[in-house]
Enzyme design. Structure first.
Site, PDB file in Angstrom:
ATOM      1  N   GLU A 190       0.848  -1.184   0.000  1.00 16.90           N
ATOM      2  CA  GLU A 190       0.000   0.000   0.000  1.00 16.90           C
ATOM      3  C   GLU A 190       0.890   1.243   0.000  1.00 16.90           C
ATOM      4  O   GLU A 190       1.142   1.852   1.029  1.00 16.90           O
ATOM      5  CB  GLU A 190      -0.901  -0.033   1.244  1.00 16.90           C
ATOM      6  CG  GLU A 190      -1.906   1.089   1.329  1.00 16.90           C
ATOM      7  CD  GLU A 190      -2.678   1.076   2.644  1.00 16.90           C
ATOM      8  OE1 GLU A 190      -3.682   1.791   2.741  1.00 16.90           O
ATOM      9  OE2 GLU A 190      -2.276   0.348   3.581  1.00 16.90           O
ATOM     10  N   TYR A 237      -1.203  31.295   6.869  1.00 20.87           N
ATOM     11  CA  TYR A 237      -1.404  32.742   6.892  1.00 20.87           C
ATOM     12  C   TYR A 237      -2.794  33.161   7.364  1.00 20.87           C
ATOM     13  O   TYR A 237      -3.072  34.352   7.418  1.00 20.87           O
ATOM     14  CB  TYR A 237      -1.147  33.334   5.500  1.00 20.87           C
ATOM     15  CG  TYR A 237       0.242  33.072   4.982  1.00 20.87           C
ATOM     16  CD1 TYR A 237       1.344  33.132   5.819  1.00 20.87           C
ATOM     17  CD2 TYR A 237       0.458  32.752   3.641  1.00 20.87           C
ATOM     18  CE1 TYR A 237       2.618  32.891   5.351  1.00 20.87           C
ATOM     19  CE2 TYR A 237       1.740  32.512   3.157  1.00 20.87           C
ATOM     20  CZ  TYR A 237       2.820  32.573   4.022  1.00 20.87           C
ATOM     21  OH  TYR A 237       4.084  32.333   3.555  1.00 20.87           O
TER      22      TYR A 237
END
Length: 667
Positions: A33, A379
Site C-alpha cells: 500500500e 497565513y
C-alpha cells in the site's frame, strides 16, 4: 500464453529473479500500500533474498472493477500493471494448482497498515481477483501480511523481556493478568512504517507467523465479496454495520475488542474478512462523512472542537498549527485533511454556516468560488467564537462519553449542544454509494420550537434558511423546496441579477450560464449582448444587457427559467448517526427535532443530578471539616502527638467518612 521472464516499463517494480521461469510457482509477490510500505519490504528482502521474492507498490487503491465500465478498466494503470506482473489473462480459468504454473508468481501477499484504509486496500484486490477469476481464490494463492499492533517491553539490552500482541483482545487480557503491566514500556504500532529495520527483519525471519492465508469456504464467501463491492447491497451493508457496531459495544463492555486476527491464527475466510475487517473501512467512511444527530459533527469536526475546548486557546492560532494540535490531541494521523474541516467551521459567507463556531481571521473563502479561494493555512488564523461555549455548555462536559486511542483519552462520542446544530448549520456528506444532505434552518425558529415542545405543543413547520440569503425558499411538498435567486428589470434592454440559488458559486454561474448565453451554440443562438459584474464580498450583482426583441422572448419564457435562477432542494437523503451511534435515515426535520429533544432533555436531568450530587458531596465534606475543627477546639480530639495512622483510625472510630467529594467523583 508464454509468460515473460523480464518486464520492462513498470515503474517501482522490484521483480523476483525467477519470476516467469519454470520456478515461478515458488515465487511470491509482496503487493504494498504505497511507496513507504515498499521500503519496509525492501528491508525485509535483505533477509529472504530477491530470487523468489518481488515487491510492487500500488500508487493508490485499486479500481472497483465490479461497478466500473470496461473503458475505465482498460485505461486503469494499476489494473494493467498488476495483470502484467502476475501474468493474469482475461477469460482464462485457474482451477488447479497446476494452472498456477502459468503465472509469473505462484503467491500474492498483500501488505497494508492494520487500519481501515488497509482493509479497503485488501478488499479491492480480492474483489478484482474474484470478479475476473473467482476460482483463483479457491487455490492457495492469496495471503495477507500481519504485524504486531502492540509491543510491551521491560528492561534494556539483551536481558529485556519483550511481548508482542496481534490483537487488542490479547493485549487487554494480558493487562488484566499482569499486575505490574504498567512497569512495561507500551508501544502501539499504527502501521508498517512504525517498525524499525531490525523489527522488519525479525518479521521476515518468521514469515509463517506473519503471512495469513485467505481461505475460501464456499458460497458464503462469494456472496460476502459480491455484497461488499456491489452498490445494490447498500442497505444490507448499513444493516450489517449497525449490527457490527452494536456487537463491538457489547464486546467492549466485556473487555474485548472483537479483533479478527487473534493469537496464532493461520487463516481467515473471505466471509470473516468482509464482515469483521473490511466493515471497519465502511464504518470509517460513514464516520468521516455522516454527522451525528446530537452535535451535527462528523469525526474531524468533533476532534477540532474538542481540541479547541481542551487547549482553551485565548488567542488566535493559525490554521496549520491548529491542525497539528488536533492531530496530537485526538490521535489523528493525517493533519493535512483537517485544514478543510477547520476552515469550514469558521466560514461565514452566504450559504456556509448559519452559526460559525470558529472565528475567520483572514481569507477563509467566499461565496464566489465556494471555498476555492481560501488562503494558505499558514497565513490565516482562527479561534473559538464566544458563542460556541454558550451552545456547547461546559456543564455538559462531565456527562460526555469520551473515546480512547490506546492510552490516550480523545474526543467524545458526541457533544451535547443546547440546540440541534445539525439543523442550524446543516450537513453534506458523500461516500461509496451513499450521500447525506441536511437542510440549514433558522436558529431562532429552532429555539422557538424547542420552547413549544417544552410546553407540550407541536413544533411549527420550518423551511430551509440561509443567513444573509436574499433569495426566496418556497415549499413544493413535504420533502421538496424551490430556491430562487433575485432578478429585476431595469430597462427594456437591461436586467439586474442580485441573487443566485444558494448552492451556486458566482464564478460557476458566470461560466456555466452567462458565458453560454453570451456566446451561444449550434443549438441555441446568443441571448444576451453583454454582462458586467459589481459584486461585493457577500452580495452578487450582474448587470445583463440584451436586445428589446430578445428581452420580450425571455420574458415570455420566464426570466428565472431562462437565466437558471432556480434549484430544487430535497430532504430525501437525511442520513445521520442517531443518539445510539447507529445509522438512520430521517424522513423529516420534525423527526430530527423530536429525537434531539428527548435525548437533550434527559441530559438536562443527568446534569441536574450530577451537580446536585456534587453539591451534596461538598456539603458533606464541609460538615466533616466543621465537626473536626469543633472536636479539636473542645479538646475532644487531640491530634498534636498522634501519628497519622493512629489519627486515621480514631477518625474512623468517630464515624468520619472518607472525603465525600473524592468518593463521589469515583462513583
Amino acid at each position: 500464453g508464454n509468460k515473460p521472464t523480464r518486464l520492462m516499463g513498470i515503474l517501482k517494480l522490484e521483480d523476483a529473479h525467477l519470476a516467469g521461469t519454470s520456478e515461478s510457482i515458488d515465487c511470491t509477490l509482496f503487493l504494498t500500500e504505497g511507496d513507504s510500505v515498499k521500503a519496509v519490504v525492501v528491508s525485509g528482502l535483505e533477509k529472504i533474498g530477491y530470487d523468489k521474492n518481488g515487491v510492487f507498490p500500488l500508487g493508490r487503491k485499486l479500481l472497483n472493477v465490479r461497478v466500473a465500465t470496461s473503458e475505465q478498466i482498460a485505461k486503469n494503470l494499476e489494473v494493467n500493471n498488476l495483470m502484467k506482473i502476475l501474468g493474469l489473462e482475461y477469460g482464462k480459468k485457474y482451477d488447479t494448482v497446476e494452472d498456477l504454473k502459468s503465472l509469473r508468481y505462484g503467491r500474492l501477499v498483500i501488505m497494508t497498515d492494520p487500519d481501515p484504509d488497509g482493509a479497503q486496500f485488501k478488499g479491492l484486490i480480492i474483489n478484482f481477483l474474484h470478479y475476473n477469476w473467482p476460482s483463483l481464490l479457491r487455490l492457495p494463492f492469496l495471503q495477507q501480511f500481519v504485524i504486531p499492533i502492540v509491543k510491551a517491553t521491560k528492561g534494556i539490552g539483551e536481558l529485556a523481556e519483550s511481548l508482542t500482541f496481534y490483537s487488542l483482545d490479547e493485549f487487554e487480557q494480558w493487562k488484566t493478568q499482569t499486575e505490574n503491566w504498567r512497569h512495561y514500556h507500551i508501544k502501539h504500532y499504527k502501521g508498517l512504517e512504525t517498525l524499525r529495520k531490525e523489527e522488519v527483519k525479525e518479521c521476515f525471519s518468521n514469515l509463517q507467523r506473519h503471512q495469513i492465508d485467505f481461505r475460501h469456504g464456499g458460497d458464503d464467501d462469494d456472496r460476502a465479496i459480491s455484497m461488499a463491492f456491489n452498490n445494490k447491497h447498500l442497505e444490507e451493508w448499513r444493516y450489517r454495520l449497525n449490527v457490527w457496531k452494536n456487537a463491538c459495544k457489547d464486546l467492549r463492555q466485556l473487555g474485548f475488542s472483537g479483533d479478527l486476527y487473534a493469537k496464532d491464527i493461520k487463516e481467515v475466510s473471505y466471509h470473516d474478512f468482509v464482515k469483521k475487517d473490511l466493515i471497519r473501512f465502511r464504518n470509517m467512511e460513514y464516520v468521516r462523512s455522516v454527522p451525528s444527530i446530537m452535535d451535527g459533527f462528523n469525526e474531524r469536526q468533533r476532534k477540532t472542537l474538542y481540541t479547541c475546548i481542551k487547549r482553551d486557546y485565548k488567542e488566535e492560532i493559525n490554521v496549520a498549527q491548529l491542525a497539528v494540535s488536533v492531530a496530537e490531541n485526538c490521535a489523528y494521523y493525517q493533519p493535512d485533511l483537517l485544514i478543510g474541516t477547520i476552515t469550514g467551521l469558521a466560514q461565514d459567507f452566504v450559504g456556509s454556516n448559519n452559526i460559525n463556531l470558529l472565528i475567520p481571521n483572514g481569507q477563509f473563502a467566499s461565496r464566489h468560488l465556494e471555498s476555492k479561494d481560501v488562503g494558505s493555512p499558514d497565513y490565516i488564523f482562527t479561534m473559538m467564537s464566544k458563542i460556541t461555549r454558550k451552545i456547547f455548555h461546559p456543564r455538559d462536559d462531565p456527562l460526555l462519553k469520551y473515546r480512547t486511542d490506546g492510552n490516550q483519552s480523545i474526543e467524545p462520542e458526541y457533544f451535547a449542544p443546547i440546540i440541534p446544530m445539525v439543523l442550524v448549520n446543516g450537513a453534506n456528506g458523500i461516500g461509496t454509494g451513499f450521500k447525506t444532505k441536511i437542510p440549514k434552518q433558522n436558529p431562532r425558529e429552532i429555539i422557538e420550537n424547542l420552547k413549544r415542545m417544552l410546553n407540550g405543543e407541536k413544533p411549527n413547520p420550518m423551511d430551509p434558511w440561509f443567513k444573509g440569503y436574499r433569495g426566496t425558499v418556497e415549499r413544493i411538498d413535504q420533502l421538496n423546496f424551490v430556491i430562487s435567486g433575485e432578478l429585476a428589470v431595469l430597462s427594456p434592454t437591461t436586467i439586474e441579477i442580485t441573487e443566485l440559488p444558494v448552492d451556486v458559486p458566482t464564478e460557476n454561474y458566470k461560466k456555466s450560464v452567462l458565458e453560454k448565453l453570451l456566446c451561444g451554440s449550434e443549438e441555441c443562438p446568443p441571448i444576451i449582448t453583454d454582462y458586467q459584474e459589481h459584486h461585493t464580498d457577500n452580495n452578487v450583482r450582474f448587470v445583463v444587457t440584451m436586445t428589446e426583441k430578445m428581452m420580450q422572448q425571455v420574458e415570455s419564457e420566464g426570466f428565472h427559467r431562462a437565466f437558471k435562477l432556480q434549484s430544487v432542494y430535497s430532504l430525501r437523503s437525511m442520513l445521520l448517526y442517531d443518539s445510539n451511534g447507529s445509522l438512520k435515515t430521517y424522513n423529516s426535520v420534525d423527526d430530527i427535532m423530536n429525537e434531539f429533544y428527548e435525548v437533550r432533555l434527559e441530559l438536562y436531568r443527568k446534569r441536574r443530578d450530577y451537580f446536585s450530587g456534587k453539591v451534596e458531596a461538598l456539603r458533606a465534606r464541609l460538615v466533616n471539616q466543621n465537626n473536626f475543627l469543633t472536636e479539636i477546639s473542645s479538646k475532644v480530639l487531640i491530634v498534636d502527638s498522634e501519628k497519622f495512622d493512629v489519627l486515621l483510625e480514631e477518625l474512623r472510630r468517630r464515624n468520619y467518612a472518607p472525603d465525600p467529594l473524592i468518593a463521589w467523583e469515583k462513583k
